[in-house]
Design a protein around this motif. Structure first.
Motif, PDB file in Angstrom:
ATOM      1  N   ALA A 205       6.553 -18.199 -28.241  1.00 10.97           N
ATOM      2  CA  ALA A 205       5.208 -18.576 -28.694  1.00 10.97           C
ATOM      3  C   ALA A 205       5.256 -19.928 -29.393  1.00 10.97           C
ATOM      4  O   ALA A 205       4.268 -20.656 -29.445  1.00 10.97           O
ATOM      5  CB  ALA A 205       4.661 -17.523 -29.635  1.00 10.97           C
ATOM      6  N   MET A 206       6.434 -20.249 -29.917  1.00 11.91           N
ATOM      7  CA  MET A 206       6.579 -21.506 -30.658  1.00 11.91           C
ATOM      8  C   MET A 206       6.261 -22.709 -29.751  1.00 11.91           C
ATOM      9  O   MET A 206       5.554 -23.623 -30.166  1.00 11.91           O
ATOM     10  CB  MET A 206       8.018 -21.568 -31.180  1.00 11.91           C
ATOM     11  N   LEU A 209       2.431 -22.759 -29.086  1.00  5.55           N
ATOM     12  CA  LEU A 209       1.641 -23.288 -30.206  1.00  5.55           C
ATOM     13  C   LEU A 209       1.805 -24.809 -30.299  1.00  5.55           C
ATOM     14  O   LEU A 209       0.838 -25.549 -30.536  1.00  5.55           O
ATOM     15  CB  LEU A 209       2.105 -22.644 -31.523  1.00  5.55           C
ATOM     16  N   ASN A 281       0.726 -13.081 -39.818  1.00  3.95           N
ATOM     17  CA  ASN A 281       2.011 -13.271 -40.488  1.00  3.95           C
ATOM     18  C   ASN A 281       1.801 -14.315 -41.575  1.00  3.95           C
ATOM     19  O   ASN A 281       1.389 -15.432 -41.256  1.00  3.95           O
ATOM     20  CB  ASN A 281       3.040 -13.784 -39.460  1.00  3.95           C
ATOM     21  N   ILE A 311       0.829 -12.842 -31.378  1.00  4.32           N
ATOM     22  CA  ILE A 311       2.198 -12.374 -31.174  1.00  4.32           C
ATOM     23  C   ILE A 311       2.458 -10.949 -31.713  1.00  4.32           C
ATOM     24  O   ILE A 311       3.289 -10.230 -31.193  1.00  4.32           O
ATOM     25  CB  ILE A 311       3.193 -13.409 -31.761  1.00  4.32           C
ATOM     26  N   TYR A 312       1.692 -10.537 -32.738  1.00  4.92           N
ATOM     27  CA  TYR A 312       1.875  -9.179 -33.288  1.00  4.92           C
ATOM     28  C   TYR A 312       0.792  -8.197 -32.809  1.00  4.92           C
ATOM     29  O   TYR A 312       0.792  -7.041 -33.222  1.00  4.92           O
ATOM     30  CB  TYR A 312       1.860  -9.215 -34.821  1.00  4.92           C
ATOM     31  N   THR A 341       8.630 -11.759 -27.999  1.00  4.79           N
ATOM     32  CA  THR A 341       9.659 -11.795 -29.040  1.00  4.79           C
ATOM     33  C   THR A 341       9.595 -10.594 -29.975  1.00  4.79           C
ATOM     34  O   THR A 341      10.618 -10.089 -30.413  1.00  4.79           O
ATOM     35  CB  THR A 341       9.463 -13.079 -29.892  1.00  4.79           C
ATOM     36  N   LYS A 342       8.384 -10.152 -30.280  1.00  2.00           N
ATOM     37  CA  LYS A 342       8.241  -9.080 -31.274  1.00  2.00           C
ATOM     38  C   LYS A 342       8.180  -7.706 -30.629  1.00  2.00           C
ATOM     39  O   LYS A 342       8.204  -6.697 -31.328  1.00  2.00           O
ATOM     40  CB  LYS A 342       6.966  -9.300 -32.109  1.00  2.00           C
TER      41      LYS A 342
HETATM   42  C1  LIG Z   1       3.153 -15.602 -36.168  1.00  2.00           C
HETATM   43  C2  LIG Z   1       4.239 -16.126 -35.318  1.00  2.00           C
HETATM   44  N1  LIG Z   1       3.942 -16.993 -34.345  1.00  2.00           N
HETATM   45  C3  LIG Z   1       4.895 -17.505 -33.570  1.00  2.00           C
HETATM   46  C4  LIG Z   1       6.217 -17.175 -33.733  1.00  2.00           C
HETATM   47  C5  LIG Z   1       7.244 -17.777 -32.833  1.00  2.00           C
HETATM   48  O1  LIG Z   1       7.442 -16.886 -31.798  1.00  2.00           O
HETATM   49  P1  LIG Z   1       8.609 -17.052 -30.690  1.00  2.00           P
HETATM   50  O2  LIG Z   1       9.843 -16.545 -31.331  1.00  2.00           O
HETATM   51  O3  LIG Z   1       8.131 -16.244 -29.551  1.00  2.00           O
HETATM   52  O4  LIG Z   1       8.685 -18.502 -30.381  1.00  2.00           O
HETATM   53  C6  LIG Z   1       6.576 -16.254 -34.722  1.00  2.00           C
HETATM   54  C7  LIG Z   1       7.990 -15.878 -34.925  1.00  2.00           C
HETATM   55  O5  LIG Z   1       8.362 -15.229 -35.869  1.00  2.00           O
HETATM   56  C8  LIG Z   1       5.558 -15.719 -35.545  1.00  2.00           C
HETATM   57  O6  LIG Z   1       5.828 -14.836 -36.509  1.00  2.00           O
END
Ligand SMILES: Cc1ncc(COP(=O)(O)O)c(C=O)c1O
Length: 499
Positions: A205-206, A209, A281, A311-312, A341-342
Motif C-alpha cells: 500500500a505504501m 499511497l 491507524n 488496509i485494515y 499486508t495485514k
Molecule cells: C495505515 C497503513 N497504510 C499503509 C501501510 C503500508 O502498507 P504496506 O506494508 O502494504 O506497504 C501500513 C503499514 O503498516 C499502514 O498501517
C-alpha cells in the motif's frame, strides 16, 4: 455527523426501560448502533452494574420494537467493545468495571499546516525493531503463524504453466488479471463497483499511497490528514516536500467532519485528503456511513482528491465490514488503496490502487517507478482467494485479534498508571494508549528497549507534540506469559517516566 462537543442525541432513561425507541431519534445511524449506544450509556452510568445480566435478546427486541437480529447485533457490538461478555446458555453480562478505562481524549484544534521533519526519529525507532529477541509491542505486525503460509508456499511452488511463465517472462502489465478479478469481486460486495483494468497492482500500500500523492500534488502543497496519523504517510509527505494539515480525529468515530469542512473552506489551499475511514491507524476508529458520504460529497464539491487507505478494512470485527468511502464516489474523485499486508502475506508486498480519475497518471508513475509488480506473488494470492478459504481465514484472524486486544487491554488496565486512557478497537489489532501527561513516550521507548521491549511512541504520529504522551500497542502477537510480563514492565517504566 461526527461533530465533537455536540450533545449526544441519545436520551438517558433512568430505569431499566430503554425509553424512546430508535425510530424517535433523528439521526440516520443504524438501529443496532442506536440501541447499543443507549445500552452503553446505561452501563457507564451504572444502571447496569458490573457483573449484572442484560435483558435477553427477545426482551430487548420486544421493548425496542425491533427485530431480534437488531437486538443481537447491538449486543455483539458492545461485546466487541469489551463492555459486555456472552456467557454460554446464560446471556450477556456487563464486564468487570476494570475494563471501562476511559477512551483517549479527542484532539479539537486544527493547527496550521506544517512541514514534516520526522524521518530521523522514525528511522531511529524503526531500525531498533529488528534487534533480536525483542517483545514486539510496537510494529503493526501480527505473528506469522496467523497467516496461511504453508498454503501460500504450496501455491508458489506449483509446477504449472502460468507459474513458469510468470518467472520466465518480463511482465509489463499493471496487474495480473486473476488478482485484479479477485479484488473487484470482493469490493463489489462492499458497493464499490470496479472493472479489473481499473486496479493497478503496487508494491504494498505504501507504493500506492506514494503514487497517489505524486499524481495530485507538487512540492510545497498541503495535504489534509487525520491526527494522529500512521507515520508512514507522514514519511511520504516529508519525502515529497509537502505539508501536513492535521485534522482532529476521534478514537471512536474518525475524522471530525466539521473540522475538515472548516479547514478546507479556502479554495485551492488543500490539494488532497488522505483518510482511513475503516479502522484508522493508530486509532482504530471507524467513520459512520453518513460521515463518509458527507466527506465524499464535500471533497468532490471543493475539488479536493481523496486518497482512501483501506488496509485494515477487512479486519472489522462484526459480520459485515463497513463500506469504503469509495462507495459514495460518483465521479472518480476517490483513489482507493489497500494491500494484503495485514490480511494474508506481509512478505509478498502486494498492494493495489483503484485510481479513479487519475488512472492514467498513476499508470505512468507506476511504470516509471518500478515497471510492474512481481506476478508470481499476485498469482499465488489470487489462487488463494479464488479457491475459497479467504473468508474462513479472515474470521480466524479477526477472532484471534479480538481476543488479543481484550487480553492486552486487561493487562494495561492492571499494570499502567492511574489516569491511562485506552481506545476500544472495532477491528484490526492496534491499541492507542494515552498515558498521564508527564510521561514522555519517546523516553519510555528507550527505557523499554533497554529492557527488551519494542514500543511505538506517540510522537511519530504527528508533526505536533500533542501525542508525546501516547503509545501505539501492537496486539497482533499471540498471548504468552512473556507478553504479560512485558506489559507489566512497561507499566512500571511508564510510572517511572512520570516521576
Ligand atoms: C495505515 C497503513 N497504510 C499503509 C501501510 C503500508 O502498507 P504496506 O506494508 O502494504 O506497504 C501500513 C503499514 O503498516 C499502514 O498501517
Amino acid at each position: 455527523m461526527n461533530a465533537f462537543n455536540k450533545p449526544s442525541p441519545i436520551p438517558l432513561p433512568a430505569t431499566f426501560n430503554l425509553g424512546e425507541t430508535a425510530t424517535d431519534l433523528e439521526d440516520a445511524t443504524p438501529r443496532y448502533r442506536q440501541l447499543a449506544a443507549r445500552l452503553q450509556q446505561l452501563i457507564e452510568q451504572g444502571a447496569f452494574p458490573s457483573g449484572s445480566r442484560l435483558p435477553s435478546v427477545r426482551m430487548l427486541a420486544e421493548q425496542e420494537q425491533s427485530s431480534p437480529v437488531t437486538a443481537l447485533t447491538a449486543l455483539r457490538y458492545l461485546e466487541n467493545l469489551g463492555l459486555i461478555e456472552a456467557r454460554p446458555k446464560s446471556g450477556y453480562y456487563v464486564r468487570a468495571k476494570s475494563l471501562l478505562l476511559k477512551e483517549p481524549r479527542n484532539t479539537t484544534v486544527t493547527e496550521a499546516a506544517s512541514e514534516v521533519a520526522l524521518s530521523k526519529t522514525i528511522m531511529r525507532v524503526i531500525s531498533a525493531a529488528s534487534r533480536p529477541n525483542l517483545v514486539q509491542l510496537g510494529a503493526a505486525s501480527p505473528n506469522h503463524v496467523l497467516f496461511p503460509v504453508s498454503r501460500l508456499r504450496k501455491l508458489l511452488t506449483a509446477n504449472n504453466r502460468t507459474m513458469l511463465e510468470a518467472i520466465g517472462n518480463y511482465d509489463m502489465s499493471m496487474g495480473h488479471p486473476e488478482l485484479r478479478t479477485q479484488i473487484i469481486r470482493r469490493y463489489a460486495h462492499y458497493s464499490v463497483l470496479l472493472k479489473p483494468e481499473e486496479i493497478i497492482v503496487t508494491v504494498g500500500a505504501m507504493e500506492a499511497l506514494n503514487l497517489c500523492l505524486r499524481a495530485v500534488t507538487q512540492r510545497g502543497d498541503t495535504v489534509a490528514v487525520e491526527s494522529p496519523i500512521y507515520f508512514g504517510i507522514l514519511q511520504i509527505i516529508e519525502s515529497l516536500g509537502l505539508k501536513a494539515l492535521e485534522i482532529p480525529t476521534s478514537a471512536r468515530d474518525g475524522i471530525s467532519v466539521d473540522a475538515l469542512e472548516l479547514a478546507t473552506r479556502l479554495k485551492g489551499q488543500v490539494k488532497a485528503l488522505i483518510i482511513m475511514p475503516t479502522i484508522q491507524n493508530p486509532l482504530s476508529s471507524v467513520m459512520s456511513d453518513s460521515d463518509k458520504q458527507y466527506v465524499a460529497e464535500l471533497m468532490e464539491e471543493r475539488r479536493i482528491p481523496i486518497i482512501e487507505d483501506d488496509i485494515y478494512g477487512e479486519l472489522y470485527f462484526e459480520h459485515h465490514r463497513p463500506r469504503p468511502l469509495k462507495a459514495w464516489d460518483k465521479t472518480g474523485n476517490v483513489m482507493l488503496c489497500s494491500s494484503f499486508t495485514k490480511t494474508i502475506a506481509p512478505g509478498f508486498r502486494i498492494g493495489w490502487v483503484a485510481a479513479g480519475r487519475w488512472q492514467q497518471e498513476i499508470t505512468h508513475l507506476k511504470f516509471t517507478s518500478s515497471v510492474a509488480t512481481t506476478s508470481l506473488y499476485q498469482i499465488a494470492l489470487a489462487r488463494f482467494m479464488e479457491t475459497g478459504g479467504y473468508d474462513h481465514h479472515l474470521r480466524h484472524l479477526r477472532e484471534a485479534f479480538q481476543l488479543q486486544i481484550r487480553r492486552v487491554s486487561e493487562a494495561i488496565e492492571r499494570y499502567f498508571p492511574r489516569g491511562t486512557c485506552l481506545s476500544r478497537p472495532r477491528g484490526g489489532y492496534l491499541l492507542w494508549v494515552e498515558l498521564p501527561k508527564p510521561c514522555n513516550t519517546l523516553k519510555l521507548f528507550d527505557l523499554a528497549l533497554a529492557a527488551g521491549i519494542f514500543t511505538m511512541p506517540g510522537c511519530l504520529f504527528s508533526t505536533s507534540e500533542r501525542f508525546d504522551h501516547h503509545l501505539r500497542i501492537n496486539c497482533g502477537d499471540l498471548w504468552t506469559p512473556q507478553i504479560e510480563h512485558a506489559l507489566k514492565q512497561l507499566g512500571e517504566l511508564s510510572q517511572r517516566c512520570m516521576e
